[in-house]
Design a protein around this motif. Structure first.
Motif, mmCIF file in Angstrom:
data_model
loop_
_atom_site.group_PDB
_atom_site.id
_atom_site.type_symbol
_atom_site.label_atom_id
_atom_site.label_comp_id
_atom_site.label_asym_id
_atom_site.label_seq_id
_atom_site.Cartn_x
_atom_site.Cartn_y
_atom_site.Cartn_z
ATOM 1 N N GLU A 40 38.149 3.459 22.443
ATOM 2 C CA GLU A 40 38.045 2.221 22.968
ATOM 3 C C GLU A 40 37.086 1.709 24.022
ATOM 4 N N PRO A 41 36.005 1.301 24.381
ATOM 5 C CA PRO A 41 35.440 2.213 25.830
ATOM 6 C C PRO A 41 35.708 0.234 26.269
ATOM 7 N N SER A 42 35.899 -1.016 25.721
ATOM 8 C CA SER A 42 36.368 -2.089 26.319
ATOM 9 C C SER A 42 37.052 -1.751 28.120
ATOM 10 N N GLY A 43 37.949 -0.693 28.707
ATOM 11 C CA GLY A 43 38.532 -0.499 28.969
ATOM 12 C C GLY A 43 38.182 0.736 30.136
ATOM 13 N N ILE A 44 36.987 1.219 30.021
ATOM 14 C CA ILE A 44 36.453 2.242 30.747
ATOM 15 C C ILE A 44 34.797 0.792 31.864
ATOM 16 N N THR A 45 35.282 1.088 32.929
ATOM 17 C CA THR A 45 34.811 0.394 33.841
ATOM 18 C C THR A 45 33.227 1.304 33.824
ATOM 19 N N GLY A 46 32.393 1.107 33.411
ATOM 20 C CA GLY A 46 31.090 0.645 33.960
ATOM 21 C C GLY A 46 30.316 1.189 35.504
ATOM 22 N N SER A 47 29.616 2.338 35.719
ATOM 23 C CA SER A 47 29.030 2.290 37.159
ATOM 24 C C SER A 47 27.445 2.036 36.771
ATOM 25 N N GLY A 48 26.577 1.870 35.613
ATOM 26 C CA GLY A 48 25.685 1.718 35.590
ATOM 27 C C GLY A 48 24.931 0.218 36.120
ATOM 28 N N PRO A 49 23.833 -0.724 36.192
ATOM 29 C CA PRO A 49 23.278 -1.743 36.607
ATOM 30 C C PRO A 49 23.777 -2.309 35.893
ATOM 31 N N ASN A 50 24.702 -3.559 36.919
ATOM 32 C CA ASN A 50 24.867 -5.433 36.857
ATOM 33 C C ASN A 50 26.615 -4.049 35.834
ATOM 34 N N GLY A 51 26.808 -3.509 36.270
ATOM 35 C CA GLY A 51 28.525 -2.876 35.770
ATOM 36 C C GLY A 51 28.626 -2.010 34.001
ATOM 37 N N ARG A 52 27.223 -1.749 33.591
ATOM 38 C CA ARG A 52 27.249 -1.027 32.704
ATOM 39 C C ARG A 52 27.769 0.310 32.252
ATOM 40 N N ILE A 53 28.349 0.423 30.905
ATOM 41 C CA ILE A 53 28.750 2.049 30.607
ATOM 42 C C ILE A 53 28.024 2.097 30.217
ATOM 43 N N VAL A 54 27.703 3.455 30.655
ATOM 44 C CA VAL A 54 26.902 4.358 30.535
ATOM 45 C C VAL A 54 27.390 5.837 30.419
ATOM 46 N N VAL A 55 26.354 6.885 30.026
ATOM 47 C CA VAL A 55 27.325 8.019 28.788
ATOM 48 C C VAL A 55 28.171 8.478 30.518
ATOM 49 N N LYS A 56 28.352 8.717 31.609
ATOM 50 C CA LYS A 56 28.698 9.853 32.555
ATOM 51 C C LYS A 56 31.009 9.008 32.766
ATOM 52 N N ASP A 57 30.555 7.223 32.642
ATOM 53 C CA ASP A 57 31.292 6.763 32.702
ATOM 54 C C ASP A 57 32.171 7.218 31.407
ATOM 55 N N VAL A 58 31.350 7.731 30.261
ATOM 56 C CA VAL A 58 32.977 7.826 29.306
ATOM 57 C C VAL A 58 33.219 8.909 29.185
ATOM 58 N N GLU A 59 32.757 9.677 29.989
ATOM 59 C CA GLU A 59 33.015 11.459 29.806
ATOM 60 C C GLU A 59 33.858 11.548 31.178
ATOM 61 N N TYR A 60 34.146 10.688 31.551
ATOM 62 C CA TYR A 60 35.465 10.650 33.269
ATOM 63 C C TYR A 60 36.204 10.365 32.687
ATOM 64 N N TYR A 61 36.224 8.904 31.497
ATOM 65 C CA TYR A 61 37.540 8.248 31.224
ATOM 66 C C TYR A 61 38.125 8.973 29.900
ATOM 67 N N LEU A 62 36.971 10.126 29.158
ATOM 68 C CA LEU A 62 37.324 10.787 28.485
ATOM 69 C C LEU A 62 38.402 12.218 29.245
ATOM 70 N N THR A 63 38.351 12.691 30.367
ATOM 71 C CA THR A 63 38.594 13.543 31.078
ATOM 72 C C THR A 63 40.206 13.350 32.169
ATOM 73 N N ALA A 64 39.568 12.015 32.154
ATOM 74 C CA ALA A 64 41.093 10.591 32.945
ATOM 75 C C ALA A 64 42.382 11.196 32.168
ATOM 76 N N ASN A 65 41.851 11.092 30.596
ATOM 77 C CA ASN A 65 42.635 11.048 29.616
ATOM 78 C C ASN A 65 43.199 12.127 29.183
ATOM 79 N N ASN A 66 43.511 13.180 29.760
ATOM 80 C CA ASN A 66 43.750 14.566 28.767
ATOM 81 C C ASN A 66 42.429 14.557 27.779
ATOM 82 N N TYR A 67 41.340 13.994 27.300
ATOM 83 C CA TYR A 67 40.619 13.849 25.136
ATOM 84 C C TYR A 67 41.190 15.465 25.506
ATOM 85 N N ASP A 68 41.174 16.491 26.108
ATOM 86 C CA ASP A 68 40.983 17.745 25.850
ATOM 87 C C ASP A 68 41.651 18.416 25.065
#
Length: 415
Positions: free
Chosen positions: A156-184
């Motif tokens: 669920e991407p709603s809990g991801i903090t976006g780093s793009g323009p105006n706080g937009r969630i981009v691919v690297k934000d999703v990847e960081y979120y997956l790593t931080a939550n030990n998705y692998d």
């Protein structure tokens, strides 16, 4: 000329309704009197019939969309006929229209040209049931690629903090979120992951029960079962009205045990003579006689004044799969025992078949809530808004009781 199908007015207090299912689709032939759709109000789900014959040319209001009564929901006419221009239906701005009252169990769809005023019906003082407010959906600012990645990973991407323009969630934000939550490090079967993606289950919230905490299909099924389900409008209104009643009306409870043994014997004797009455019939009759003796319980107060009702309109709680309804037995004090039995049976049957009209569920002055058929020793009921008291009837159960200083088995009922 194409005829407009309007959202019918299904009761004196109904201002908004929702089409829960269409029985016809665009292009289908329609006969006069056929059911077009089922409509849900805050009190019931009813069938809406067509006043016209032709073809369903256009559906303007889809399922599960609340609109005000009088809103144009569809057009019926002949194939290829031009449609008049209408404003986009809107629950907040549509203008209500009045509809003629009909005795039919199905609610007729009102023709646009007919706008007679409904006959006035006395209504008991009850809090208004305005549509429940709904929160405006929050827009999620996320790039298409990031959204696709989140869906592929079943998160669920709603809990991801976006780093793009105006706080937009981009691919690297999703990847960081997956790593931080030990998705692998997650262990999940391919079938479970596929199901999680299809059902929009956030895999990070699922606890695996397989070997090494592997997430299996059964784990996803449990997560699906635990997903919040929107309550029907009826259940929302029931929850609000009874919560308001319990929190704004002082409640106190008194319970007495009633010996039903002799009544059950008398009822059996009547049955053998061809008069079949239920225990509920005797309870309703007893309530009518009691309210005649103690009319204060058949009154209503606003905190400053008390208004006594001139008639006893007896509410009878009926439990349905989709909620609780309280049809009213009008002028119960003027009915014979047989008439009370017939009216109660008719209203209960209509309630279970979903054919009660909204006006048949308003205006009660005292309510009886009977859970006797459920094996209940005792319970406390919440006062129906607009009334002063309610009778909670429990099951009749064989128990030891003291009779003439002797212990005997008697059929006892707590009320």
């Amino acid at each position: 000329m194409a005829q407009a199908v309007l959202m019918p007015k299904l009761g004196q207090t109904v201002v908004e309704a929702t089409i829960v299912s269409w029985h016809k689709k665009e292009g289908d032939p329609v006969k006069k009197g056929e059911v077009l759709f089922e409509v849900e109000t805050d009190k019931a789900v009813l069938e809406a019939e067509s006043f016209y014959e032709g073809v369903l040319l256009k559906i303007l209001v889809g399922e599960n969309r609340p609109v005000q009564v009088g809103t144009t929901v569809a057009f019926i006419g002949q194939t290829g006929e031009a449609l008049p221009t209408v404003q986009e239906p809107n629950a907040a701005t549509a203008t209500p229209a009045t509809t003629p009252k009909t005795p039919a169990t199905a609610a007729p769809v009102v023709p646009q040209a007919e706008t007679p005023q409904a006959s006035p019906v006395p209504v008991a003082i009850t809090p208004s049931t305005q549509p429940l407010p709904t929160a405006a959906p929050t827009r999620l600012f996320i790039s298409p690629r990031a959204k696709a990645l989140a869906r592929e990973k079943a998160i669920e991407p709603s809990g991801i903090t976006g780093s793009g323009p105006n706080g937009r969630i981009v691919v690297k934000d999703v990847e960081y979120y997956l790593t931080a939550n030990n998705y692998d490090k997650l262990k999940i079967s391919p079938a479970a992951k596929k199901m999680a993606v299809m059902e929009h289950i956030n895999i990070l919230t699922v606890r695996g029960t397989g070997n090494g905490n592997r997430i299996m299909v059964d784990d996803i099924k449990r997560a699906i079962a635990e997903k919040p389900q929107a309550m029907t409008k009826m259940r929302q209104v029931i929850a609000k009205r009874l919560t308001d009643s319990f929190t704004t009306t002082p409640h106190f409870y008194a319970t007495v045990a009633v010996d039903m043994t002799n009544l059950l014997i008398f009822r059996q004797e009547l049955k053998e003579q061809g008069s079949s009455f239920t225990v509920t019939d005797f309870i309703l009759e007893a309530v009518v006689l009691s309210l005649q003796e103690f009319p204060a319980l058949n009154s209503v107060t606003d905190g400053a004044t008390v208004r006594w009702h001139s008639s006893i309109d007896l509410g009878m709680a009926v439990g349905l799969e989709q909620g609780l309804v309280v049809p009213a037995i009008r002028n119960a004090d003027n009915l014979s025992m047989q008439e009370l039995h017939n009216t109660a049976a008719t209203l209960a049957k209509k309630a279970r078949e979903g054919k009660l009209l909204p006006d048949e569920m308003t205006g009660s002055t005292f309510t009886v809530s009977n859970m006797g058929m459920l094996g209940v020793d005792s319970f406390s009921a919440i006062i129906n808004p607009g009334e002063s008291a309610i009778l909670a009837v429990s099951s009749t159960i064989a128990k030891p009781a003291v009779v003439n200083n002797e212990i005997k088995i008697r059929n006892m009922m707590n009320i």
